[in-house]
Structure formats: structure tokens, C-alpha cells
Design a protein around this motif. Structure first.
Motif, PDB file in Angstrom:
ATOM      1  N   CYS A  48       2.164   0.773   1.221  1.00  0.00           N
ATOM      2  CA  CYS A  48       2.110   2.231   1.065  1.00  0.00           C
ATOM      3  C   CYS A  48       1.054   2.821   2.014  1.00  0.00           C
ATOM      4  CB  CYS A  48       1.758   2.573  -0.386  1.00  0.00           C
ATOM      5  SG  CYS A  48       1.443   4.333  -0.650  1.00  0.00           S
ATOM      6  N   CYS A  51      -1.949   4.519  -0.609  1.00  0.00           N
ATOM      7  CA  CYS A  51      -2.851   3.673  -1.409  1.00  0.00           C
ATOM      8  C   CYS A  51      -3.073   2.300  -0.776  1.00  0.00           C
ATOM      9  CB  CYS A  51      -2.328   3.525  -2.845  1.00  0.00           C
ATOM     10  SG  CYS A  51      -0.781   2.622  -2.966  1.00  0.00           S
ATOM     11  N   CYS A  63       4.559   4.971  -1.737  1.00  0.00           N
ATOM     12  CA  CYS A  63       5.141   4.366  -2.934  1.00  0.00           C
ATOM     13  C   CYS A  63       5.487   5.490  -3.922  1.00  0.00           C
ATOM     14  CB  CYS A  63       4.158   3.367  -3.563  1.00  0.00           C
ATOM     15  SG  CYS A  63       2.710   4.131  -4.322  1.00  0.00           S
ATOM     16  N   CYS A  66       2.419   7.443  -5.412  1.00  0.00           N
ATOM     17  CA  CYS A  66       1.744   8.300  -4.430  1.00  0.00           C
ATOM     18  C   CYS A  66       2.629   9.477  -4.038  1.00  0.00           C
ATOM     19  CB  CYS A  66       1.348   7.504  -3.189  1.00  0.00           C
ATOM     20  SG  CYS A  66      -0.021   6.367  -3.504  1.00  0.00           S
TER      21      CYS A  66
HETATM   22 ZN   LIG Z   1       0.858   4.257  -2.895  1.00  0.00          ZN
END
Ligand SMILES: [Zn+2]
Length: 264
Positions: A48, A51, A63, A66
């Protein structure tokens, strides 16, 4: 030579032709140098972009968690008319949104397969036009915030497309247009709040030259989820797509957050 890392959209540089770069954590690659060469792309998992966790990518390199929490992917990104920072109202994070929304934005025409209207931050010109594979582009009006750009786009959407037809763009099925002539016609269509910013002669038409050796007649999109190992001869780069000899196209942008190994 092997390059590896997490894909992010290609960096670009306006030139004749446009120059493209894949930038990884410890290396970068001028993709133009691979034209005419066999390359291999191997899918190696997800990361991701927000993150950094190795979670499946949901959208735009983020992701699932997020994508639904980060201020960088709020609804006002895709729909600028939903911007509310100019009213002091937060979507997800007012500080972030004020920084991005309360600065000059451009509403523009871009021509690829047809004329489309779009919105971008002033700092993203001509990057945004390159990313859409425009043959030509022309700023219609510069306004002081994202909301005003958004309502202008909404007003013009009734008369022009607001999406790029990527199949036509990648097969070079394009039309000839005079963007200056189109710009003359839109003055009357602008929202009242925006008219004071319109200046017919404020911008010039930008022509873009894409590094494509040969356009495919028919295209098929490469999905790394379904096809984790791909090999082919690179014949072009346009917008954020790699174009291969057999008509396979790979959209780097829609594979952001995918970890890959690229062998040349
Ligand atoms: Zn993420």
C-alpha cells in the motif's frame, strides 16, 4: 539488468518526445530507452502506498482501509465540485484539503480521441495532460480554488466528454480539432462566478509528442493479478500505458502499489 520495487505512476518530462521514468526506492529507469526491446514484468506482491503494509491493493495504490480513510483519496478528488475547503468544511481532513483545494486550478480541453474537459491543479500542468495521452491541450480558465474549477467542469460536461476513451487513445484513433475555436465558444457556458477569470488569450495550445514506435490495431489489457509474469517487446509509451508489440497494454497507474521485478 533487473529493477525492482513498488510501482507508482511514471514520472514524466515534457520533451520531443515525452520522457518517462519508473522511479523505485533505490533505482530509476528511463523507460524510453526500452523502446524496441524485450522486457519482462514479474508480479511480486502488494505494498500500500499509504500505510506501506503488504495488503492487497483496493484502488489507486491504496489498501481498502487507507482508501476509505486517507484524505488523499476523498470523493472531491474525482468530483472537484464536491470540494468544501473554501467554506471551511472538512471531508476527511480540513488541513490537508485546504492545502490542496485552495490553490489555483485549471479547467482545460484535451484532445485525444475526442475533446474532453478536465480539471487539474496549476502545478500539474502539463503532467496531467501527458498522463491522459492528450495530443493537444489548452487551458480554458484558471480559477483560485478546486470548487470553482469543479462547477466549471460540470457546466461544460453537458457539451463535452469528461473521460478519455483509452482504447481509441491507445490505437491512435484520433480526430483533428481546433481547441482555440472551441474555447471561443465556451465563454457563454461558464458559471457566473467563473466568468471574471476567463481570458481568451491567456494560454496557448500545447502539443504533445508521445514516444510510440507503432500503434497497435487492437489492444488487450495486462492484469498482473491474472497474469503474474509477462514478457513482450515494448513498442510505445502513451499516457500511463506501456504498449507492447502484440497489442498488450499495461496501465502503470492502475497498478500502483504492485511490487514488480522488471528485467531488461
Ligand atoms: Zn494502506
Amino acid at each position: 539488468m533487473t529493477y525492482e520495487g513498488t510501482l507508482t505512476k511514471m514520472q514524466t518530462e515534457l520533451g520531443t518526445p515525452i520522457q518517462y521514468y519508473l522511479v523505485f526506492e533505490n533505482s530509476f529507469l528511463n523507460v524510453n530507452q526500452l523502446l524496441g526491446k524485450e522486457i519482462e514484468i514479474i508480479f511480486d506482491g502488494y505494498q500500500c502506498l499509504n500505510c506501506g503494509k503488504e495488503k492487497k491493493i483496493f484502488r489507486q495504490g491504496f489498501c481498502y482501509d487507507c482508501f476509505y480513510s486517507s484524505p488523499a483519496v476523498g470523493d472531491w478528488i474525482m468530483k472537484p465540485e464536491l470540494s468544501t475547503a473554501h467554506l471551511g468544511i472538512a471531508d476527511r481532513d480540513l488541513e490537508y484539503e485546504s492545502r490542496v483545494q485552495l490553490r489555483p486550478h485549471i479547467v482545460y480541453f484535451a484532445s485525444s480521441s475526442e475533446i474532453k474537459v478536465g480539471v487539474t491543479r496549476d502545478s500539474q500542468v502539463p503532467t496531467r495532460w501527458i498522463d491522459q495521452g492528450a495530443e493537444q491541450a489548452l487551458a480554458i480558465v484558471e480559477v483560485p480554488n478546486r470548487y470553482l474549477a469543479g462547477i466549471t467542469e460540470v457546466a461544460l460536461k453537458n457539451h463535452f466528454a469528461d473521460k478519455t476513451n483509452w482504447r481509441k487513445m491507445l490505437t491512435n484513433d484520433i480526430i483533428e480539432v481546433d481547441l482555440m475555436e472551441e474555447k471561443q465558444k465556451v465563454a457563454a457556458l461558464l458559471p457566473a462566478e467563473v466568468r471574471e477569470f476567463f481570458d481568451l488569450n491567456a494560454f496557448h495550445v500545447e502539443s504533445l509528442q508521445h514516444p510510440v514506435l507503432e500503434y497497435p490495431k487492437k489492444i488487450a489489457s495486462l492484469s498482473l493479478d491474472k497474469n503474474p509474469s509477462f514478457q513482450g517487446k515494448l513498442t510505445g509509451i502513451k499516457a500511463q500505458y506501456l504498449i507492447f508489440e502484440n497489442g498488450t497494454v499495461f496501465n502503470v497507474r492502475s497498478n500502483e502499489g504492485y511490487k514488480v521485478r522488471i528485467s531488461v
